[in-house]
Structure formats: structure tokens, C-alpha cells
Design an enzyme around this catalytic site. Structure first.
Site, short mmCIF file in Angstrom:
data_model
loop_
_atom_site.label_atom_id
_atom_site.label_comp_id
_atom_site.label_asym_id
_atom_site.label_seq_id
_atom_site.Cartn_x
_atom_site.Cartn_y
_atom_site.Cartn_z
N CYS A 110 21.00 61.80 50.34
CA CYS A 110 20.33 62.98 50.26
C CYS A 110 19.12 63.15 50.53
O CYS A 110 18.18 63.04 49.69
CB CYS A 110 20.65 63.21 48.56
SG CYS A 110 22.22 63.24 47.91
N ALA A 111 18.83 63.51 51.88
CA ALA A 111 17.64 63.20 52.53
C ALA A 111 16.70 64.13 52.63
O ALA A 111 15.55 63.91 52.72
CB ALA A 111 18.12 62.66 53.82
N ASN A 115 10.88 63.03 53.63
CA ASN A 115 9.81 62.08 53.18
C ASN A 115 10.15 60.37 53.16
O ASN A 115 9.61 59.54 53.52
CB ASN A 115 8.89 62.40 52.05
CG ASN A 115 7.62 63.51 52.14
OD1 ASN A 115 7.29 63.51 53.30
ND2 ASN A 115 7.53 64.23 51.33
N ARG A 139 16.72 73.22 53.94
CA ARG A 139 15.79 72.06 53.84
C ARG A 139 15.84 71.12 54.77
O ARG A 139 14.96 70.34 55.31
CB ARG A 139 16.36 71.26 52.59
CG ARG A 139 15.88 72.18 50.94
CD ARG A 139 16.60 71.42 50.15
NE ARG A 139 16.08 70.13 49.83
CZ ARG A 139 15.04 70.07 48.65
NH1 ARG A 139 14.38 70.74 48.08
NH2 ARG A 139 14.72 68.73 48.45
N ASP A 181 19.02 59.51 46.64
CA ASP A 181 18.02 60.13 45.97
C ASP A 181 18.42 61.52 45.62
O ASP A 181 18.06 62.59 46.07
CB ASP A 181 16.63 60.11 46.61
CG ASP A 181 15.35 60.88 46.13
OD1 ASP A 181 15.27 60.66 44.85
OD2 ASP A 181 14.91 61.77 46.78
N CYS A 235 13.51 61.84 40.24
CA CYS A 235 12.56 62.36 39.68
C CYS A 235 12.45 63.02 38.35
O CYS A 235 12.08 64.05 38.04
CB CYS A 235 11.29 63.11 40.65
SG CYS A 235 12.19 64.68 41.13
#
Ligand code: SAM
Length: 305
Positions: A110-111, A115, A139, A181, A235
Site C-alpha cells: 500500500c505504497a 516515502n 495518490r 503500511d 500511524c
């Protein structure tokens, strides 16, 4: 827009893009511009001691420079030229810990906006294959710009739902490392709200849906036949998206186990998942974050008995 929470300011972290330059060259460049280099931090508290144009090397991540919370590099030449990436320290942990080999085959599931992809490419020295997926076209287009600026060339970008990527496809037969991620509540991101992340209102239905998605992604990742190491990160500060997802996955996949990450790191996953890392404004001077690493256990060689 400083990140200020309960009196704690998060330092500005700058990752040196080793595909384009070196830490030493960036330090020299900044010194010539009147910045004052303080050497490498000795303890976490040092990261909060910076003011004005002073800066230092992080104590955990070699390629990371640390500045005062007030510093802004968005208009700086080194940022525009892709020599530095403006990335919070916690968000540098997944690629650093996964540490894929130079020339390896790696998936960033899920890039976007990329970053962590550019960090993986730097560790791989732009050699090998880095398959990067994202479902969001907009995105992904931001990501293409970012990767071009960062000089990344070893990647293959795909606008695909990772859950629909076939783990048994010959294209991925040599994939040994995956960075996962996935979308999360973002409850660890300090800039999104004013209060303490843990006290935020949460929508239980959204949390449940995200945790379900994260678990599906994690279970799917473990189906790649040559997978050796996987890093899972969010996060989010919620156990439902972190430790609970990892525990549920391990229950179903007994051939994988947790790796004990950075013993010197002060903030651990919630008991009993202390092998995992957590990050926060108050304990690690970063945004709120969670990282777990899974590794495939060696299959016992029954023939030798
Ligand atoms: N790793 C990125 C970075 O460091 O720049 C941030 C990733 S962000 C937390 C999560 C990403 O997952 C979003 O860009 C979102 O579009 C993507 N995503 C959500 N569902 C997906 C799916 N089913 N397949 C692939 N990507 C997905």
C-alpha cells in the site's frame, strides 16, 4: 504549522536520500549555509534540545538528521532536488527495519505517496525489483513525481488492489520481503487534531472495518511463497489496528513468528506483543506509530533424523 502537543514539540526529521547524495555531503552543504552541526545524538532527550539552525544525527537511524520543530525545508534546494526527504522518524522505521537486500525482490503493498518506497529503494541501492501497489490513482500520480525526484528506478508501480494481486503469479515468485503500511485511522498523526491521540473520538464501525481490512492484507501478504520477512506498520494508536491485527494473523499462520525489534527502543507493543515497537510524541518525540516484523520460521528438516 508546528506539531505541538501537550507542550511537546516534535523535532523536524530529514531523511538523506542516499540514492542522490551522502549524509556527509548534506551536513557540509548545510554548514556552508550557516547551520551548526552538533554530531550524533547520545540520548533521545537530545533530539528536543535543538533550536535555531542547530542540527544533529539521529541516534537510531544513520541517514536521519534532526532539526528544531520550527525548521521548514519545503522551499529548500536540497528538498526540491530530491537530496532530502521530509519524513517523520517513526515513518522511517518500517523500511529501515525490513532492511531488504540489495538486488532483492520486494513488495510495498500500500505504497502511495511513496516515502517508504523511496526509502526501500535507497536501502536496495536501486537494484532488484520493488513492486509497489496502490488503489488510489491520484495518490499514485503524486507518488510518480516523488519517486522521479528521488531518483528511484528499481520500482514497478501498479494501480491495483493489493488483495487482488495473485501471490502465486510467477512475477512474484522471488519476493522475500514485504512492507505493509495499509490505510488506518491515522489516529497517531498529531497534526490532524489538537488533543491527545488516545483521547480522540473514534467511530467504532470505521475502526472495525479498517482492522478487518488490515488483517485481510496481512493474511494475504503471508501467501507469497518465498516470503521471509514482513513489516507491518500503521500511524494509529489503537490496539485494534495494531497488536490485535498481528495476534489474529499469527493465530492463523503458525509458520510465522514475531521478530524482537530494536531492543534499545523505549516504547514497546502492548503486552504480550513487546517484540513490536510503538512510537509517540511523549516517549520517542515522533508521531504515534506501530511497527511489527514477522519472519517465516525455518521448517524443521525431518529427513536428517
Ligand atoms: N506507505 C505510504 C507511504 O509511506 O508513503 C503510505 C500508505 S497509506 C498509510 C495507505 C495507502 O493504502 C493509501 O495510499 C491507500 O490508497 C492505499 N490502499 C488502500 N486500500 C488499498 C488496497 N486494497 N490495495 C492497495 N492499496 C490500498
Amino acid at each position: 504549522n508546528d506539531f505541538l502537543l501537550l507542550g511537546v514539540e516534535i523535532p523536524r526529521y530529514v531523511r538523506v536520500n542516499t540514492l542522490k547524495t551522502t549524509v556527509e555531503d548534506v551536513i557540509d552543504y548545510l554548514k556552508r549555509e550557516g547551520f551548526s552541526y552538533q554530531g550524533k545524538a547520545n540520548q533521545l532527550g537530545d533530539l528536543c534540545s535543538l533550536s535555531g539552525k542547530t542540527f544533529m544525527n539521529d541516534l537510531h537511524l544513520r541517514d536521519l538528521l534532526v532539526f528544531s520543530a520550527k525548521m521548514d525545508f519545503h522551499n529548500h534546494y536540497l528538498y526540491k532536488a530530491g537530496h532530502i526527504i521530509l519524513q517523520d522518524k517513526a515513518s522511517c522505521l518500517p523500511a529501515y527495519l525490513l532492511d531488504p537486500p540489495v538486488g532483492g525482490h520486494v513488495i510495498d503493498a500500500c505504497a502511495a505517496p511513496g516515502n517508504k518506497t523511496s526509502h526501500l529503494a535507497a536501502i536496495m541501492k536501486n537494484k532488484g525489483k520493488l513492486f509497489a501497489f496502490d488503489i488510489d490513482t491520484k495518490r499514485l500520480s503524486t507518488m510518480s513525481t516523488l519517486l522521479l525526484r528521488a531518483g528511484v528506478t528499481c520500482h514497478q508501480l501498479a494501480n491495483e488492489d493489493f488483495l487482488k494481486v495473485d501471490p502465486l503469479s510467477p512475477a512474484y515468485k522471488d519476493v522475500t520481503h514485504i512492507l505493509l503500511d495499509p490505510s488506518c485511522t491515522g489516529s497517531g498523526m498529531v497534526c490532524l487534531h489538537d488533543g491527545n491521540p488516545e483521547e480522540q473520538e473514534q467511530d467504532p464501525e470505521r475502526l472495525k472495518a479498517l482492522a478487518g481490512f488490515q488483517l485481510r492484507c496481512l493474511n494475504h501478504s503471508l501467501k507469497f511463497p518465498k516470503l521471509q520477512h514482513l513489516v507491518y506498520s500503521t500511524c494509529s494508536v489503537h490496539c485494534q489496528e495494531n497488536e490485535e491485527v498481528v495476534s489474529a494473523c499469527l493465530e492463523k499462520n503458525s509458520d510465522f513468528r514475531l521478530v524482537h525489534l530494536l531492543p534499545e527502543w523505549p516504547e514497546r507493543g502492548c503486552d504480550p506483543l513487546i517484540q513490536c515497537l510503538r512510537a509517540s510524541t511523549t516517549k520517542t518525540f515522533t508521531h504515534g506509530f506501530f511497527v511489527a516484523m514477522l519472519e517465516r520460521q525455518a521448517t524443521p528438516n525431518t529427513e536428517s533424523f
